[in-house]
Enzyme design. Sequence first.
Site, PDB file in Angstrom:
ATOM      1  N   CYS A  34       0.816  -1.225   0.000  1.00  0.00           N
ATOM      2  CA  CYS A  34       0.000   0.000   0.000  1.00  0.00           C
ATOM      3  C   CYS A  34       0.845   1.270   0.000  1.00  0.00           C
ATOM      4  CB  CYS A  34      -0.936   0.024   1.203  1.00  0.00           C
ATOM      5  SG  CYS A  34      -2.248  -1.185   1.065  1.00  0.00           S
TER       6      CYS A  34
HETATM    7  N1  COA Z   1     -20.156  -8.918   8.468  1.00  0.00           N
HETATM    8  C1  COA Z   1     -20.628  -9.011   9.711  1.00  0.00           C
HETATM    9  N2  COA Z   1     -19.850  -9.248  10.787  1.00  0.00           N
HETATM   10  C2  COA Z   1     -18.533  -9.416  10.580  1.00  0.00           C
HETATM   11  C3  COA Z   1     -17.971  -9.340   9.290  1.00  0.00           C
HETATM   12  C4  COA Z   1     -18.847  -9.096   8.209  1.00  0.00           C
HETATM   13  N3  COA Z   1     -18.392  -8.997   6.952  1.00  0.00           N
HETATM   14  N4  COA Z   1     -16.639  -9.532   9.376  1.00  0.00           N
HETATM   15  C5  COA Z   1     -16.362  -9.714  10.684  1.00  0.00           C
HETATM   16  N5  COA Z   1     -17.521  -9.662  11.412  1.00  0.00           N
HETATM   17  C6  COA Z   1     -17.666  -9.833  12.865  1.00  0.00           C
HETATM   18  C7  COA Z   1     -16.541 -10.648  13.460  1.00  0.00           C
HETATM   19  O1  COA Z   1     -16.833 -12.031  13.370  1.00  0.00           O
HETATM   20  C8  COA Z   1     -16.503 -10.151  14.873  1.00  0.00           C
HETATM   21  O2  COA Z   1     -17.518 -10.790  15.611  1.00  0.00           O
HETATM   22  P1  COA Z   1     -17.270 -11.202  17.155  1.00  0.00           P
HETATM   23  O3  COA Z   1     -17.051  -9.893  17.857  1.00  0.00           O
HETATM   24  O4  COA Z   1     -18.527 -11.905  17.492  1.00  0.00           O
HETATM   25  O5  COA Z   1     -16.047 -12.064  17.150  1.00  0.00           O
HETATM   26  C9  COA Z   1     -16.881  -8.682  14.759  1.00  0.00           C
HETATM   27  O6  COA Z   1     -17.568  -8.559  13.511  1.00  0.00           O
HETATM   28  C10 COA Z   1     -15.674  -7.776  14.777  1.00  0.00           C
HETATM   29  O7  COA Z   1     -14.721  -8.260  13.811  1.00  0.00           O
HETATM   30  P2  COA Z   1     -13.306  -7.642  13.592  1.00  0.00           P
HETATM   31  O8  COA Z   1     -12.604  -8.348  12.492  1.00  0.00           O
HETATM   32  O9  COA Z   1     -12.584  -7.542  14.913  1.00  0.00           O
HETATM   33  O10 COA Z   1     -13.738  -6.185  13.071  1.00  0.00           O
HETATM   34  P3  COA Z   1     -13.029  -4.798  13.150  1.00  0.00           P
HETATM   35  O11 COA Z   1     -13.900  -3.902  13.913  1.00  0.00           O
HETATM   36  O12 COA Z   1     -11.575  -4.887  13.538  1.00  0.00           O
HETATM   37  O13 COA Z   1     -13.058  -4.331  11.599  1.00  0.00           O
HETATM   38  C11 COA Z   1     -11.560  -4.173   9.717  1.00  0.00           C
HETATM   39  C12 COA Z   1     -12.397  -5.088  10.609  1.00  0.00           C
HETATM   40  C13 COA Z   1     -10.755  -5.036   8.786  1.00  0.00           C
HETATM   41  C14 COA Z   1     -12.498  -3.281   8.912  1.00  0.00           C
HETATM   42  C15 COA Z   1     -10.634  -3.281  10.576  1.00  0.00           C
HETATM   43  O14 COA Z   1      -9.948  -4.066  11.528  1.00  0.00           O
HETATM   44  C16 COA Z   1      -9.604  -2.529   9.758  1.00  0.00           C
HETATM   45  O15 COA Z   1      -9.909  -1.794   8.843  1.00  0.00           O
HETATM   46  N6  COA Z   1      -8.331  -2.675  10.135  1.00  0.00           N
HETATM   47  C17 COA Z   1      -7.238  -2.001   9.435  1.00  0.00           C
HETATM   48  C18 COA Z   1      -7.064  -2.699   8.144  1.00  0.00           C
HETATM   49  C19 COA Z   1      -6.024  -2.082   7.285  1.00  0.00           C
HETATM   50  O16 COA Z   1      -5.784  -0.908   7.250  1.00  0.00           O
HETATM   51  N7  COA Z   1      -5.404  -2.924   6.523  1.00  0.00           N
HETATM   52  C20 COA Z   1      -4.454  -2.492   5.621  1.00  0.00           C
HETATM   53  C21 COA Z   1      -4.708  -3.193   4.373  1.00  0.00           C
HETATM   54  S1  COA Z   1      -3.648  -2.551   3.205  1.00  0.00           S
END
Ligand code: COA
Length: 373
Positions: A156
Site C-alpha cells: 500500500c
Molecule cells: N459482516 C458481519 N460481521 C462481521 C464481518 C462481516 N463482513 N466480518 C467480521 N464480522 C464480525 C466478526 O466475526 C466479529 O464478531 P465477534 O465480535 O462476534 O467475534 C466482529 O464482527 C468484529 O470483527 P473484527 O474483524 O474484529 O472487526 P473490526 O472492527 O476490527 O473491523 C476491519 C475489521 C478489517 C475493517 C478493521 O480491523 C480494519 O480496517 N483494520 C485495518 C485494516 C487495514 O488498514 N489494513 C491495511 C490493508 S492494506
Amino acid sequence: MSRPVISATGLYTPPHSISNAELVTSLNSWTDNWNAEHADEIAAGKLEAKQHSSVEFIEKASGIKSRFVVEKSGVIDPKVMRPYIPERPNEQISVLAEIAVSAAREAMAKAGREGREIDAVICAASNMQRAYPAMAVEVQAAIGAEGFAFDMNVACSSATFGIQTAADFVRAGHAKTVLMVNPEICSGHLNFTDRDSHFIFGDVATAVLIEAEDVAPRGSWSILGTHLKTQFSNNIRNNFGFLNRADPSGVGARDKLFVQEGRKVFKEVVPMVSAMIQSEMDRLGIRPSDLKRMWLHQANAGMNRLIAERVLGHEASENESPTVLDTYANTSSAGSIIAFHKHSGDFRPGEKGVICSFGAGYSAGTVFVEKAA
Ligand code: COA
C-alpha cells in the site's frame, strides 16, 4: 541539483461499481451453499458453519460503501466469487498496463507532456500481473517513452516510495521527467468468500508526474520532503508467488490471497504513522496549523480519523482529511493519490499538505508538498 516537483496526476476509474448490498448478497448466497454442502460435517462438529456478512458491519467497521472493479459479473456470482479477467495474448497490452496508461495519459495531458519527453517510468503497485517483462517497460513502450523503466512493490505504500525514488532520480540528474504509475487490480488478490475481508478492496489506477522544477509547468507542487519507513510484520500478508503455483481455489490457498489481522493492523499502524508524520513535520519546520490538508491512505475511515486528529490536534474536517474510501474502498497504493488528485484543486500558492501511505510490510511514507505559483 534539480529540485523535484509533482507537476500533474491522473486517475483511471473502472466502469463497474459494486455496492455493499450486492457484495453481501453474493457472499451470503455462497455461504448458504457452502453450509448446505457441508451440512453433515457441520452437524458432526467437524466444521464450523460460515456466517453471513452484513452491510451495516461493513459501513460501520470500515466506512466503505462501494468499490469500483474492472470486472463485476464474476465477483457477484456466488458460483464464481472472483473477477473474470481472461488472459490476453502477448501481442495485446496487458490489463495492468492498459489502466496505468489510461491514468498516465491524463497526467501527461495536464502537464503538456509527450511520451518521448519522459525519461523514466516506475510502476509501483501491490500486485504485478506477471514476473517479467516489467509492467513499467510495457507502459514505457505504450506511451512512446525512452530512457528506462522498472517495477517496484511496497504494497500500500508503493506510491510514496515511488515518488521518493523518482524525486531522487531528478535530484541526482538521472532524469528530468519521471512517470510513476499505480495500477491496482485489488479484486484479483481478494478472497471474496472471506467474510472478514471480502469488502475491503477496489480497483483503480493512478499516475503521478515528478519533474525537475526547471522543466515543470507553472502551478506544480514543490516536494518539501519525503520520508519512508518499514517495519516487519506478519499482520498483512499475501504468500502468492512463483514457488507456490498451487490452484488458487485449492486446499491451503487461503494465504495465497490477501489475509490480515485487521484489529492488530489498526492498533499498531495508527501510532506508527501519526508519530512518523509528526517527526517529519518537526524536521521540516511545519506546524499543524500550516497544513491545509492530509491526503491519507484510504484503508479505514476510523484509522484516518485517529491519525488526522493526532497530527492536527483536533478532529479533522472532511476538508482537512478527505475521504475517497466510501466509493473506491481500499485501492492499496493508489488511495492517497486518488485523494490528492480529487481534492487539491482549491490550493493557492504557498499552501501545504501531506500525502501519506501505510500498509503491508509494515510500510509507510510521507510526501509533504507546497503549491507553487
Ligand atoms: N459482516 C458481519 N460481521 C462481521 C464481518 C462481516 N463482513 N466480518 C467480521 N464480522 C464480525 C466478526 O466475526 C466479529 O464478531 P465477534 O465480535 O462476534 O467475534 C466482529 O464482527 C468484529 O470483527 P473484527 O474483524 O474484529 O472487526 P473490526 O472492527 O476490527 O473491523 C476491519 C475489521 C478489517 C475493517 C478493521 O480491523 C480494519 O480496517 N483494520 C485495518 C485494516 C487495514 O488498514 N489494513 C491495511 C490493508 S492494506
